[in-house]
Write an enzyme that holds these catalytic residues in place. Structure first.
Site, PDB file in Angstrom:
ATOM      1  N   GLY A 181       0.827  -1.213  -0.004  1.00 55.08           N
ATOM      2  CA  GLY A 181       0.033   0.078   0.198  1.00 55.08           C
ATOM      3  C   GLY A 181       0.873   1.219  -0.044  1.00 55.08           C
ATOM      4  O   GLY A 181       2.119   1.341  -0.423  1.00 55.08           O
ATOM      5  N   HIS A 194       2.123   4.551  -5.065  1.00 51.29           N
ATOM      6  CA  HIS A 194       2.519   5.701  -5.914  1.00 51.29           C
ATOM      7  C   HIS A 194       2.592   5.275  -7.314  1.00 51.29           C
ATOM      8  O   HIS A 194       2.007   4.126  -7.704  1.00 51.29           O
ATOM      9  CB  HIS A 194       4.129   5.832  -5.354  1.00 51.29           C
ATOM     10  CG  HIS A 194       4.872   4.823  -5.339  1.00 51.29           C
ATOM     11  ND1 HIS A 194       5.350   3.839  -6.490  1.00 51.29           N
ATOM     12  CD2 HIS A 194       5.458   4.147  -4.284  1.00 51.29           C
ATOM     13  CE1 HIS A 194       6.132   2.752  -5.849  1.00 51.29           C
ATOM     14  NE2 HIS A 194       6.231   3.001  -4.440  1.00 51.29           N
ATOM     15  N   GLU A 195       3.018   6.074  -8.564  1.00 46.87           N
ATOM     16  CA  GLU A 195       3.032   5.548  -9.900  1.00 46.87           C
ATOM     17  C   GLU A 195       3.579   4.175 -10.342  1.00 46.87           C
ATOM     18  O   GLU A 195       3.237   3.285 -10.950  1.00 46.87           O
ATOM     19  CB  GLU A 195       3.636   6.716 -10.794  1.00 46.87           C
ATOM     20  CG  GLU A 195       2.831   7.475 -11.024  1.00 46.87           C
ATOM     21  CD  GLU A 195       1.497   7.248 -11.842  1.00 46.87           C
ATOM     22  OE1 GLU A 195       1.558   6.500 -12.767  1.00 46.87           O
ATOM     23  OE2 GLU A 195       0.559   7.876 -11.488  1.00 46.87           O
ATOM     24  N   HIS A 239       3.591   1.320  -8.222  1.00 45.09           N
ATOM     25  CA  HIS A 239       2.348   0.553  -7.996  1.00 45.09           C
ATOM     26  C   HIS A 239       1.338   0.380  -9.162  1.00 45.09           C
ATOM     27  O   HIS A 239       0.822  -0.488  -9.833  1.00 45.09           O
ATOM     28  CB  HIS A 239       1.844   0.800  -6.598  1.00 45.09           C
ATOM     29  CG  HIS A 239       2.504   0.711  -5.341  1.00 45.09           C
ATOM     30  ND1 HIS A 239       2.932   1.949  -4.428  1.00 45.09           N
ATOM     31  CD2 HIS A 239       3.186  -0.447  -4.960  1.00 45.09           C
ATOM     32  CE1 HIS A 239       3.627   1.135  -3.610  1.00 45.09           C
ATOM     33  NE2 HIS A 239       3.926   0.042  -3.721  1.00 45.09           N
ATOM     34  N   GLY A 252       7.759  -5.776  -9.294  1.00 42.30           N
ATOM     35  CA  GLY A 252       8.628  -4.665  -9.645  1.00 42.30           C
ATOM     36  C   GLY A 252       9.982  -4.893  -9.764  1.00 42.30           C
ATOM     37  O   GLY A 252      10.542  -5.598  -8.483  1.00 42.30           O
ATOM     38  N   GLN A 253      10.865  -4.498 -10.613  1.00 42.89           N
ATOM     39  CA  GLN A 253      12.296  -4.672 -10.699  1.00 42.89           C
ATOM     40  C   GLN A 253      12.972  -4.047  -9.565  1.00 42.89           C
ATOM     41  O   GLN A 253      14.260  -4.302  -9.096  1.00 42.89           O
ATOM     42  CB  GLN A 253      12.911  -4.229 -12.026  1.00 42.89           C
ATOM     43  CG  GLN A 253      14.137  -4.503 -12.296  1.00 42.89           C
ATOM     44  CD  GLN A 253      14.791  -6.106 -12.160  1.00 42.89           C
ATOM     45  OE1 GLN A 253      13.920  -6.754 -12.439  1.00 42.89           O
ATOM     46  NE2 GLN A 253      15.791  -6.136 -11.296  1.00 42.89           N
ATOM     47  N   LYS A 254      12.192  -2.967  -8.988  1.00 42.53           N
ATOM     48  CA  LYS A 254      12.787  -2.045  -7.735  1.00 42.53           C
ATOM     49  C   LYS A 254      13.289  -2.978  -6.907  1.00 42.53           C
ATOM     50  O   LYS A 254      14.276  -2.720  -6.120  1.00 42.53           O
ATOM     51  CB  LYS A 254      11.622  -1.071  -7.521  1.00 42.53           C
ATOM     52  CG  LYS A 254      11.835  -0.519  -6.026  1.00 42.53           C
ATOM     53  CD  LYS A 254      12.604   0.550  -5.903  1.00 42.53           C
ATOM     54  CE  LYS A 254      12.859   1.245  -4.479  1.00 42.53           C
ATOM     55  NZ  LYS A 254      11.825   1.101  -3.603  1.00 42.53           N
ATOM     56  N   GLN A 277      13.815  -9.444  -4.146  1.00 40.19           N
ATOM     57  CA  GLN A 277      12.602 -10.146  -3.882  1.00 40.19           C
ATOM     58  C   GLN A 277      12.100 -10.875  -5.234  1.00 40.19           C
ATOM     59  O   GLN A 277      11.627 -12.100  -5.079  1.00 40.19           O
ATOM     60  CB  GLN A 277      11.412  -9.048  -3.800  1.00 40.19           C
ATOM     61  CG  GLN A 277      10.265  -9.494  -3.766  1.00 40.19           C
ATOM     62  CD  GLN A 277       9.314  -8.266  -2.765  1.00 40.19           C
ATOM     63  OE1 GLN A 277       9.265  -8.183  -1.978  1.00 40.19           O
ATOM     64  NE2 GLN A 277       8.463  -7.741  -3.820  1.00 40.19           N
TER      65      GLN A 277
HETATM   66  P1  AMP Z   1       5.735  -2.477  -1.869  1.00 39.31           P
HETATM   67  O1  AMP Z   1       4.185  -2.136  -1.857  1.00 39.31           O
HETATM   68  O2  AMP Z   1       6.680  -1.567  -1.683  1.00 39.31           O
HETATM   69  O3  AMP Z   1       5.534  -3.852  -1.257  1.00 39.31           O
HETATM   70  O4  AMP Z   1       5.568  -2.842  -3.510  1.00 39.31           O
HETATM   71  C1  AMP Z   1       4.597  -3.673  -4.248  1.00 39.31           C
HETATM   72  C2  AMP Z   1       5.232  -3.955  -5.477  1.00 39.31           C
HETATM   73  O5  AMP Z   1       5.430  -2.721  -6.193  1.00 39.31           O
HETATM   74  C3  AMP Z   1       6.529  -4.742  -5.585  1.00 39.31           C
HETATM   75  O6  AMP Z   1       6.769  -5.719  -6.437  1.00 39.31           O
HETATM   76  C4  AMP Z   1       7.437  -3.538  -5.972  1.00 39.31           C
HETATM   77  O7  AMP Z   1       8.647  -4.054  -6.457  1.00 39.31           O
HETATM   78  C5  AMP Z   1       6.826  -2.842  -6.779  1.00 39.31           C
HETATM   79  N1  AMP Z   1       7.287  -1.425  -6.798  1.00 39.31           N
HETATM   80  C6  AMP Z   1       7.509  -0.447  -5.766  1.00 39.31           C
HETATM   81  N2  AMP Z   1       8.128   0.557  -6.192  1.00 39.31           N
HETATM   82  C7  AMP Z   1       8.217   0.417  -7.488  1.00 39.31           C
HETATM   83  C8  AMP Z   1       8.766   1.256  -8.501  1.00 39.31           C
HETATM   84  N3  AMP Z   1       9.248   2.692  -8.119  1.00 39.31           N
HETATM   85  N4  AMP Z   1       8.530   0.998  -9.672  1.00 39.31           N
HETATM   86  C9  AMP Z   1       8.143  -0.235  -9.912  1.00 39.31           C
HETATM   87  N5  AMP Z   1       7.614  -1.087  -9.277  1.00 39.31           N
HETATM   88  C10 AMP Z   1       7.489  -0.623  -8.089  1.00 39.31           C
END
Ligand code: AMP
Length: 282
Positions: free
Chosen positions: A31, A34-35, A37, A147-149, A153
């Site tokens: 949650g 941002h863009e 997600h 996400g590749q970020k 993971q």
């Molecule tokens: P999180 O909510 O941070 O656990 O992220 C949820 C999903 O969004 C994960 O697969 C992340 O890798 C992806 N994600 C987070 N930040 C970015 C980003 N800046 N660009 C692309 N995907 C992202």
């Protein structure tokens, strides 16, 4: 878009979807969207008949001294943002819904969970893999979007999917960045204005490293020490790690060849940030 908070409610809804023979796409998140997600959600919406997004801040993947209690949460804001992408279901369970009793069963992730972030966050990837397996068993999607970020993971989850024969295809989406290059993250709100300016150094140092590698530099040590210098001179952050590994198995690289992952983690006063780049060397 429906908001569903119980596992039984979601299962009932998705049973009907599967009976109609429709494809389910799944985007797991914590949650505070941002863009980045939203880009995963848009991709899932365009690839599948029905898209499910989970929103769950998973206590199992936070260490005792980490930011679980202050992790940003805003369901109303997130629901409004997700709805704009065409997501069908937002699954937002409580902690007791996901963990009604203490778990005795976990996913053990092996050495790929022990390096990079895993070396600084013991048990983190075990917590990630366990909750992702639970979510996959609840949603039963054909495709899952990551996400590749969060490069490590991706590797840990892909390995779990292969090892346990999970019937899901993983789709990896590119890292979305702010205009100045900073990788989007829910934790960026914890940066002070000065730190926010300094944080540009992370992506620009990684970009310099990519250019140096593409121009023929083959010493991982030289690349890493240059990144270290750029970040330590340009920011007030403490460096947790800067490493170069094989992009598929995360094993350390000395002489650069093939696909390499350059990954880093730093700590600002209230935010731990990660970023990475994959460079393909011919
Ligand atoms: P999180 O909510 O941070 O656990 O992220 C949820 C999903 O969004 C994960 O697969 C992340 O890798 C992806 N994600 C987070 N930040 C970015 C980003 N800046 N660009 C692309 N995907 C992202």
């Amino acid at each position: 878009m429906k908001i569903i908070t119980t596992i039984s409610g979601l299962r009932k809804e998705l049973l009907r979807v599967r009976q109609r023979g429709e494809q389910i796409g799944f985007v797991p998140t914590m949650g505070y969207f941002h863009e980045g997600h939203l880009s995963l959600m848009r991709r899932a919406v365009s690839d599948n008949d029905v898209t499910v997004v989970s929103l769950f801040v998973n206590p199992l993947q936070f260490g005792p001294k980490e930011d679980l209690s202050r992790y940003p949460r805003d369901l109303k804001r997130d629901a409004a943002m997700a709805a704009t992408t065409g997501v069908d279901i937002l699954f937002a369970p409580s902690v007791t819904e996901m963990y009604p009793e203490p778990l005795a069963t976990f996913v053990e992730v092996g050495k790929q969970g022990d390096v990079l972030c895993g070396a600084f966050r013991p048990g983190h990837f075990k917590g990630v893999a366990t909750v992702v397996l639970k979510l996959l068993n609840i949603v039963l999607p054909g495709r899952m979007y990551l996400g590749q970020k969060d490069a490590q993971q991706v590797i840990v989850i892909k390995k779990m999917v292969r090892d346990l024969d999970l019937p899901v295809k993983i789709v990896v989406c590119p890292t979305l960045r702010e205009a100045d290059g900073l990788a989007m993250s829910s934790r960026n709100i914890f940066l002070s204005p000065t730190e926010r300016m300094e944080a540009r150094a992370l992506s620009s140092a990684l970009e310099r490293a990519r250019q140096d590698i593409l121009r023929g530099e083959t010493s991982a040590r030289k690349i890493i020490s240059k990144i270290k210098k750029l970040i330590s001179v340009g920011t007030s952050a403490t460096i947790e790690y800067i490493e170069m590994t094989d992009a598929t198995d995360l094993m350390p690289v000395r002489r650069i060849s093939g696909d390499v992952l350059v990954a880093l983690a730093v700590r600002f006063s209230r935010a731990r940030l990660i970023d990475n780049t994959i460079v393909r060397v011919k």
